[in-house]
Design an enzyme around this catalytic site. Sequence first.
Site, mmCIF file in Angstrom:
data_model
loop_
_atom_site.group_PDB
_atom_site.id
_atom_site.type_symbol
_atom_site.label_atom_id
_atom_site.label_comp_id
_atom_site.label_asym_id
_atom_site.label_seq_id
_atom_site.Cartn_x
_atom_site.Cartn_y
_atom_site.Cartn_z
ATOM 1 N N CYS A 80 0.835 -1.204 0.000
ATOM 2 C CA CYS A 80 0.000 0.000 0.000
ATOM 3 C C CYS A 80 0.874 1.260 0.000
ATOM 4 O O CYS A 80 1.539 1.546 -0.985
ATOM 5 C CB CYS A 80 -0.975 -0.033 1.169
ATOM 6 S SG CYS A 80 -2.268 1.194 1.037
ATOM 7 N N HIS A 166 -3.703 -5.354 0.776
ATOM 8 C CA HIS A 166 -3.156 -5.774 2.079
ATOM 9 C C HIS A 166 -3.255 -7.296 2.247
ATOM 10 O O HIS A 166 -4.291 -7.793 2.704
ATOM 11 C CB HIS A 166 -3.932 -5.091 3.214
ATOM 12 C CG HIS A 166 -3.656 -3.633 3.300
ATOM 13 N ND1 HIS A 166 -2.661 -3.103 4.081
ATOM 14 C CD2 HIS A 166 -4.239 -2.575 2.673
ATOM 15 C CE1 HIS A 166 -2.641 -1.784 3.958
ATOM 16 N NE2 HIS A 166 -3.586 -1.439 3.101
ATOM 17 N N GLU A 168 -2.047 -9.064 4.501
ATOM 18 C CA GLU A 168 -2.078 -9.429 5.918
ATOM 19 C C GLU A 168 -3.489 -9.470 6.495
ATOM 20 O O GLU A 168 -3.715 -10.019 7.566
ATOM 21 C CB GLU A 168 -1.205 -8.457 6.731
ATOM 22 C CG GLU A 168 -1.727 -7.020 6.876
ATOM 23 C CD GLU A 168 -1.418 -6.121 5.670
ATOM 24 O OE1 GLU A 168 -1.073 -6.655 4.594
ATOM 25 O OE2 GLU A 168 -1.531 -4.882 5.796
ATOM 26 N N GLY A 221 -3.604 -12.092 37.657
ATOM 27 C CA GLY A 221 -4.573 -13.156 37.431
ATOM 28 C C GLY A 221 -4.897 -13.280 35.947
ATOM 29 O O GLY A 221 -5.505 -14.238 35.512
ATOM 30 N N GLY A 222 -4.474 -12.271 35.157
ATOM 31 C CA GLY A 222 -4.705 -12.321 33.712
ATOM 32 C C GLY A 222 -3.689 -13.224 33.021
ATOM 33 O O GLY A 222 -2.747 -13.712 33.655
ATOM 34 N N VAL A 223 -3.892 -13.412 31.714
ATOM 35 C CA VAL A 223 -3.044 -14.327 30.947
ATOM 36 C C VAL A 223 -1.579 -13.860 30.936
ATOM 37 O O VAL A 223 -0.665 -14.639 31.215
ATOM 38 C CB VAL A 223 -3.532 -14.414 29.475
ATOM 39 C CG1 VAL A 223 -2.707 -15.393 28.677
ATOM 40 C CG2 VAL A 223 -4.998 -14.773 29.413
ATOM 41 N N SER A 225 0.395 -11.729 32.792
ATOM 42 C CA SER A 225 1.272 -11.777 33.964
ATOM 43 C C SER A 225 1.457 -13.218 34.437
ATOM 44 O O SER A 225 2.525 -13.578 34.937
ATOM 45 C CB SER A 225 0.749 -10.883 35.085
ATOM 46 O OG SER A 225 -0.504 -11.306 35.517
#
Length: 515
Positions: A80, A166, A168, A221-223, A225
């Site tokens: 592009c 594009h 991708e 507690g998240g993915v 960390s």
Amino acid sequence: MDKIVIIDFGGQTCQLIGRRLRELGVYAEIRPHDTSLSAEALTDVKGLVLSGSPYSVYEDGAPLVDERVLKTGLPVLGICYGFQLLTHLQGGEVRAQRVKEYGRAPVTLSGENPLFKGVPSGFVSWMSHGDSIHRLAPGFELVGESDNHPAAAWNASAKAWGIQFHPEVSHCEFGNTILANFAFGICDARKEWSMDLYLAQEGEKLRQRVGTTPVLLLISGGVDSTVAGAMLLKTLDPDQVHLLYVDTGLMRLHESDEVVAGLEKLGARHLNVVHAEEQFLGVLKGLSDPEDKRKAIGDMFIQVQEAQVKSLNLGHYFLAQGTLYTDLIESGKGVGKKAHVIKSHHNVGTPLVEAKRQAGLIVEPLEMLYKDEVRALGEKLGLPESIVWRHPFPGPGLGIRVLGEVTREKCDILREADWIYIQELKRRGLYREIWQAFSVLLPVHSVGVTGDTRDYGYVLALRAVVSKDGMSADVYPFPMKDLLEISSLITNQVKAVGRVVYDISSKPPATIEWE
Ligand code: XMP
């Protein structure tokens, strides 16, 4: 390791180019358009991709590139704006179009070309551009056309290709084939990128950087960390790894236990869990404005965190963070000065993080990974599916999902109802299709009848959205049967809930959370 460098001109799909190449097994790195590409910076580089951009090449301040980049002898693919820049810098002509070309567009190919091996003429590409190529630069030859303007061209002797579409973007037919042709057929890059290799290389770097110094990681507690914690435990001596988890009392049912069990299973020896429910609920008393609640929770978080870190008495230590590649790019570190940064970094640094950053004592073991790679790494490191595939959860937790004033009783009702909802999504095989699902406890009572009596129960709203990054979101189109069954389960099992509604608003105009 062989790599392909993507030069970032601020295009919104620049990150996607990197992801697609890595999915194909080639290591891809994004560099700002204004970094100098010295010989050293080009070690192991097999090819260059020039990204798209919100700019026109004629605009004031349009991002340019060091022209030496085009003379490295490496294959170049301009996408592009990248194609327009190649044309503009090398003596061709780019013109503004009256109407922007946006969306699907068939491309007619002329003859054979290594970039289009296995791609049929007439394939449907995906375009998003205002300017287009009016006259190709000398040495370039037309390879494909769409709607009477050049969609693809190449300069065989310069090993340069330009495409207006594009590849991708997932809507572009044969997009992956085109990128694979470039990476393997043209650049001759080896498929070397894997999570095993990442673990080995980054693990070694981490060991060298920290030596025997203690490392502290704050677990949310998240993915991200949790995977960062798993990586520290795997690559360092578990005795030097200190993990700190603050249970705010605003977590979901069994959430804290699950995170703790997951990390203990990986060999965590210094896992400090702080139970601070009373402190958090204490500062939330009497607050009903969402921003006041957010601030109270954030301030208390800093207070608890600082006190705990002090009591750990670690002396000289590194602070680890679960920062991802996209966080670096989004916070403007990865793009050039002139690029349009569409999302500002949301991990606002606490005083502790800022102090450690200034002292040069931050380690970010996931900083070169995309979210899907973090999940793959988490699986490799042995974290359970329930953690690795967990939906995003906001920092203030249930504090912004109990609308209005937050109390322990309301949190318990919400926890119980939300647990049923989420378990049902998992049981029905829907959880992974949905980007984020949760329940919201509304501050209204509505009338109901149970047996012969009228009663007034809470109204619970269910939310489920599909999204790529949370910036925009569509409502998940549940089959009605699922909604009816889940609603009955909730009202039968959670006595305080009298009515269940489903939120059918997209973002925009609504946001994902209710507060
Ligand atoms: P919204 O509601 O803005 O949410 O559409 C987009 C994404 O961000 C999450 N979110 C937050 N995350 N602190 C966070 O850490 C917050 O205050 C916060 N508010 C929203 C939300 O869950 C969704 O994933």
